[in-house]
Design an enzyme around this catalytic site. Structure first.
Site, PDB file in Angstrom:
ATOM      1  N   THR A 144       0.830  -1.194   0.000  1.00 26.01           N
ATOM      2  CA  THR A 144       0.000   0.000   0.000  1.00 26.01           C
ATOM      3  C   THR A 144       0.871   1.253   0.000  1.00 26.01           C
ATOM      4  O   THR A 144       1.947   1.281   0.611  1.00 26.01           O
ATOM      5  CB  THR A 144      -0.951   0.038   1.222  1.00 26.01           C
ATOM      6  OG1 THR A 144      -1.436   1.376   1.406  1.00 26.01           O
ATOM      7  CG2 THR A 144      -0.246  -0.394   2.490  1.00 26.01           C
ATOM      8  N   SER A 179      -0.871   3.309  10.676  1.00 25.62           N
ATOM      9  CA  SER A 179      -1.750   2.428  11.466  1.00 25.62           C
ATOM     10  C   SER A 179      -1.047   1.091  11.656  1.00 25.62           C
ATOM     11  O   SER A 179      -0.068   0.775  10.975  1.00 25.62           O
ATOM     12  CB  SER A 179      -3.097   2.203  10.759  1.00 25.62           C
ATOM     13  OG  SER A 179      -2.951   1.254   9.703  1.00 25.62           O
ATOM     14  N   TYR A 181      -2.253  -1.708  10.791  1.00 24.83           N
ATOM     15  CA  TYR A 181      -2.383  -2.394   9.500  1.00 24.83           C
ATOM     16  C   TYR A 181      -1.282  -1.971   8.536  1.00 24.83           C
ATOM     17  O   TYR A 181      -0.613  -2.814   7.928  1.00 24.83           O
ATOM     18  CB  TYR A 181      -3.762  -2.105   8.879  1.00 24.83           C
ATOM     19  CG  TYR A 181      -3.739  -2.153   7.369  1.00 24.83           C
ATOM     20  CD1 TYR A 181      -3.622  -3.371   6.703  1.00 24.83           C
ATOM     21  CD2 TYR A 181      -3.787  -0.988   6.601  1.00 24.83           C
ATOM     22  CE1 TYR A 181      -3.558  -3.413   5.306  1.00 24.83           C
ATOM     23  CE2 TYR A 181      -3.730  -1.027   5.223  1.00 24.83           C
ATOM     24  CZ  TYR A 181      -3.607  -2.239   4.580  1.00 24.83           C
ATOM     25  OH  TYR A 181      -3.538  -2.289   3.222  1.00 24.83           O
ATOM     26  N   HIS A 182      -1.096  -0.662   8.371  1.00 23.75           N
ATOM     27  CA  HIS A 182      -0.070  -0.201   7.432  1.00 23.75           C
ATOM     28  C   HIS A 182       1.312  -0.697   7.857  1.00 23.75           C
ATOM     29  O   HIS A 182       2.147  -1.047   7.023  1.00 23.75           O
ATOM     30  CB  HIS A 182      -0.090   1.329   7.327  1.00 23.75           C
ATOM     31  CG  HIS A 182      -1.292   1.864   6.608  1.00 23.75           C
ATOM     32  ND1 HIS A 182      -2.400   2.351   7.254  1.00 23.75           N
ATOM     33  CD2 HIS A 182      -1.567   1.974   5.284  1.00 23.75           C
ATOM     34  CE1 HIS A 182      -3.299   2.751   6.361  1.00 23.75           C
ATOM     35  NE2 HIS A 182      -2.824   2.534   5.152  1.00 23.75           N
ATOM     36  N   LYS A 185       2.102  -4.129   6.580  1.00 22.55           N
ATOM     37  CA  LYS A 185       2.535  -4.162   5.173  1.00 22.55           C
ATOM     38  C   LYS A 185       4.013  -3.781   5.055  1.00 22.55           C
ATOM     39  O   LYS A 185       4.739  -4.322   4.217  1.00 22.55           O
ATOM     40  CB  LYS A 185       1.683  -3.203   4.337  1.00 22.55           C
ATOM     41  CG  LYS A 185       0.214  -3.603   4.204  1.00 22.55           C
ATOM     42  CD  LYS A 185       0.034  -4.688   3.146  1.00 22.55           C
ATOM     43  CE  LYS A 185      -1.423  -4.835   2.751  1.00 22.55           C
ATOM     44  NZ  LYS A 185      -1.636  -5.869   1.721  1.00 22.55           N
TER      45      LYS A 185
END
Lengths: 395, 395
Positions: A144, A179, A181-182, A185
Site C-alpha cells: 500500500t 496504522s 495495519y499499514h 505491510k
C-alpha cells in the site's frame, strides 16, 4: 501461465482471477473467507450481496467453460499451504490475502495483534512454501502507498538513492506508516526483500493507492459474478463511501481539514497493473517495487467531485468536516512517483466526471440497501484498548 | 524507581535486575524461561551452570536484604501481562524478552515464524498493556545494530536527516537487516515508533552491538549469582566463541573473509547504558534511538586479539576461515555513530589486552565443561526449510 491468487474471494482477488482465467491462464484461488467473518464482527454488509465463491466459480464455468480451482486454506496453516504449492506448482502468485483495513487494526489490541499476526506470518509462510516448492515462481504482493506515510520529500518507487556525508547508497525508501495495519505491510515488505536477497526469490511489491469502482469487464458479465463493494467506516474507502453518502442524501464526511492527499486508481487499473506485473516478472533475487496508482487527490477534491456529480443528478449534497478519528497530517507535501507501470504499458482510467457519474448512478440504484448507521467513524486512533466490537474482548 | 525487567532470567536481564536492585530501585522481573527450552532444543548448555531464577533471587535477598519480585509470564499471554502492569505499575520497563539468535531464526520455517511471532506480538502486547495501565512509563527496548545492516553510508542513531530533489526531511534510518531475527527487531522498532507518535508514549530503542564478557560487579558477588555465557553456534556471540575455541586449543573459526565489521561492547557497559537510558527518560511522544556500542572491530581483528591473548598464556592457536554460513558482505564500509550515550555520561570499558586476558583466564578455568561438538556452524542461510533441530518439524 499457472497463476495462484491468494485472497480470491475478495474485492480485488475475484476480478483478478476472472481476468487471468478469461485470457486462458490456469487459475487457482486460495481463500479462508476471513473477510466474511470480519463483516459479521463489524455488523456490516457489502452494498450488494455477494454469492459464495464456489457458486461464482461454478457460474463462471457454466458461462465460459473455464475452470477456476478453489483451495480453502488459511495462510497460517502452512502444512496445507505447502501442499497447495506442491500440487498446483504456480508460476506466479498474486497475494491479496491480508486483513486490509486500518480502522479494523486500530479497534483494539485483539484486532491489532490479529492483523499483524495474520498478515506477517501468513506472508512468511508463503515465502517458505515458495522456497520449498516453487522457488522460481514470481510473487506479486499487494502492498500500500500508506507504507510511506506523508514524508516531506518526493516518494520514489520502493528504493531511494541518497547521498549522506559525501557517500552514496541505494536503500529501501524510509517508511512511516499511519496504522497497525499499514505497519504490517511495511513488515511484509522487509521480509520479502530479505527472501529475495537471501534465497534469490523474485518478487514485486505493489504499493497500491486507494481503489475506487464497482466492477470490471468480467464481474459485470453477470450480476452473480459481481465483486464486493464496502462503504462502511471499517472497510469502505473514501471515494466509495462519499458516493454512498451522496446517494442517500447525507453530508459527505471529510475527516479533519481534508488536505490529506493520497494516490488513487480505478479498479480497472488494479487488474491491468496486476497483469502487467505478472507478465513482466522480476528477475531472480530482485525485490521490485511499483507505486500502483494513477492520480493524486486530496480528500477535499474528492468530496467536491462527488458533490458535483450529485448536483448533475439533481441532488444537493453538503460537505461536513468531522474531528479526525485518525492521527495524520491534514495539510502536507505529497509527490509520489508512479512511472514504472506506465513504462510497462499502463493506460490509466482517470477520474473524470463521466466516471464519477457512472459510479454514482450504479450506487444510487442500490441505495435502498444502504445502512446509514455504519458510515460515520466509530474507531479512533488516540487510544489503544478500550473499544469492543461485538464478539470481541476489550483488550 | 519501580523498574520492570522483561527477560530477567537472561544473560543481560539478570545482571540488569541486580544493578537496579543493588542501588535501591524497586525491581520486578518477568520471564517465561523460553531460553532454557531453546537450549534443550539445540542440545547446548551455558559454559557454567545457571541456577533457577527463583533460587538466584532468594540468594540475592539473603546476601543483600533486597527483594526482586518474579512474575512468570509469557508476553503472548496478554491477560497476565496486563495484570502485572496494573499491579506493579512500573515507571520504567526494560525489555530484553525476545528470541535473540539469528541462526535460531534461520534454522527452519518453524523457528522463523516463532521468532517473529514471539518478538513482534510480545512487544505489541507490551505497548497495549502500557497504554492501558502505565501510559507514562518509559519503555527501554533492546534492539540491535544488526537492524541497519551494512549500508555504504554512515549509520546515524535511528533517524536520518536527508535532502532529496531539493527538499529535506528527517526519517527513520533505512534498515536492511540480515536475518529473520534481525527483521523482527526492525518490525518492533516500527511498531514502537508508531505507539510513541500515536499514543504519546515514551520509548528508547537501544540498537546494541555484540556484547562480550562473563560477569558484572553484582553477578561476580557469588558464584550462584552468575549469568549465562554461551559459546555455541546458535547463541554464542563471536568473541565469546573465539575465547572458548582458544581455551580448548581449537582453531578460531572465522566465517568467510572476516572483514565483517560490527560494533561491540563489554557487558559492564550494557548495564551502564541501560541505567543511563532509564535515568534520562525519553519525553512523552518521543521515539529515541541510541546506538549502544563502544568500539568497531572486524572479525579478523577479534580473532587476532584472542590468538594473541592465548599466545600470552602460552597456547598456540590457529585461525581458520570457513565458508560463510550466513549471507553478508565480508568486506564493506562501516561507520556507525555512537555519541548519545557518551553524551549522557558513558565511560566505555575498551577491549584492551588486559580485558581479553581476564576473560580468557576465566574461560580456561571452565574449559573441561566445553562441548566441542556445538561450536562449528550448523545452520546455513541459503535455504529456507530443510533443517530439523531435534524435536522440530522440518518446515
Amino acid at each position: 501461465m499457472r497463476i495462484l491468487i491468494l485472497g480470491g474471494d475478495g474485492y480485488l482477488g475475484w476480478p483478478t482471477a476472472l481476468h487471468f482465467s478469461a485470457r486462458g491462464d490456469e487459475v487457482a484461488v486460495i481463500d479462508n473467507f476471513a473477510k466474511r467473518q470480519w463483516e459479521f464482527e463489524e455488523g456490516i454488509e457489502p452494498l450488494l450481496p455477494i454469492v459464495p465463491l464456489h457458486r461464482r466459480a461454478r457460474l463462471w464455468r457454466k458461462l465460459t467453460g473455464k475452470h477456476i480451482e478453489i483451495f480453502v486454506c488459511d495462510l497460517l496453516n502452512h502444512h496445507l499451504l505447502y501442499r497447495v504449492m506442491a500440487e498446483f506448482k504456480p508460476e506466479a502468485i498474486v497475494h491479496y490475502a491480508e486483513q486490509p483495513s486500518a480502522p479494523y487494526s486500530m479497534q483494539n489490541r485483539n484486532n491489532a495483534v490479529y492483523t499483524q499476526q495474520n498478515n506477517i506470518i501468513g506472508t512468511l509462510n508463503v515465502l517458505f512454501a515458495m522456497e520449498s516448492h516453487c522457488p522460481d515462481a514470481h510473487l506479486v504482493k499487494l502492498g500500500t502507498m500508506g507504507e510511506y506515510g506523508t514524508p516531506n520529500i518526493d516518494i520514489e518507487e520502493g528504493w531511494l538513492t541518497l547521498m549522506h556525508n559525501g557517500r552514496t547508497d541505494t536503500v529501501l525508501f524510509p517508511k512511516r506508516p499511519g496504522s497497525i495495519y499499514h505497519l504490517s505491510k511495511v513488515h511484509d515488505s522487509g521480509n520479502i526483500e530479505f527472501a529475495c536477497r537471501t534465497w534469490k526469490m523474485r518478487a514485486t511489491d505493489l504499493n497500491q493507492g486507494v481503489v475506487y469502482g464497482l466492477e470490471t469487464d468480467h464481474t459485470a458479465f453477470n450480476s452473480e459474478l459481481r465483486t464486493s463493494f464496502h462503504y462502511d467506516d471499517v472497510f469502505g474507502t473514501v471515494l466509495n463511501r462519499f458516493l454512498v453518502q451522496a446517494a442517500i442524501g447525507q453530508p459527505l464526511t471529510v475527516y479533519g481539514k481534508g488536505g490529506q492527499t493520497r494516490g488513487f486508481l480505478n479498479i480497472h487499473d488494479t487488474i491491468k497493473c496486476m497483469a502487467l506485473a505478472v507478465d513482466h516478472p522480476a528477475a531472480p533475487g530482485e525485490f521490485r517495487v511499483f507505486n500502483q496508482f494513477t492520480e493524486q487527490f486530496s480528500v477535499n477534491i474528492l468530496a467536491e467531485k462527488v458533490r458535483n456529480a450529485a448536483a448533475r443528478a439533481g441532488i444537493a449534497v453538503k460537505i461536513d468536516h468531522l474531528p479526525n478519528p485518525r492521527l495524520e497530517a491534514e495539510e502536507h507535501y505529497y509527490n509520489a512517483k508512479h512511472t514504472k507501470l506506465i513504462d510497462l504499458g499502463l493506460h490509466p482510467h482517470l477520474l473524470d466526471d463521466a466516471t464519477v457519474d457512472l459510479m454514482f448512478a450504479a450506487v444510487r440504484k442500490a441505495k435502498d440497501r444502504v445502512d446509514p448507521s455504519v458510515i460515520l467513524p466509530r474507531i479512533k486512533w488516540h487510544s489503544g484498548g478500550d473499544r469492543i466490537a461485538a464478539g470481541h474482548e476489550a483488550v
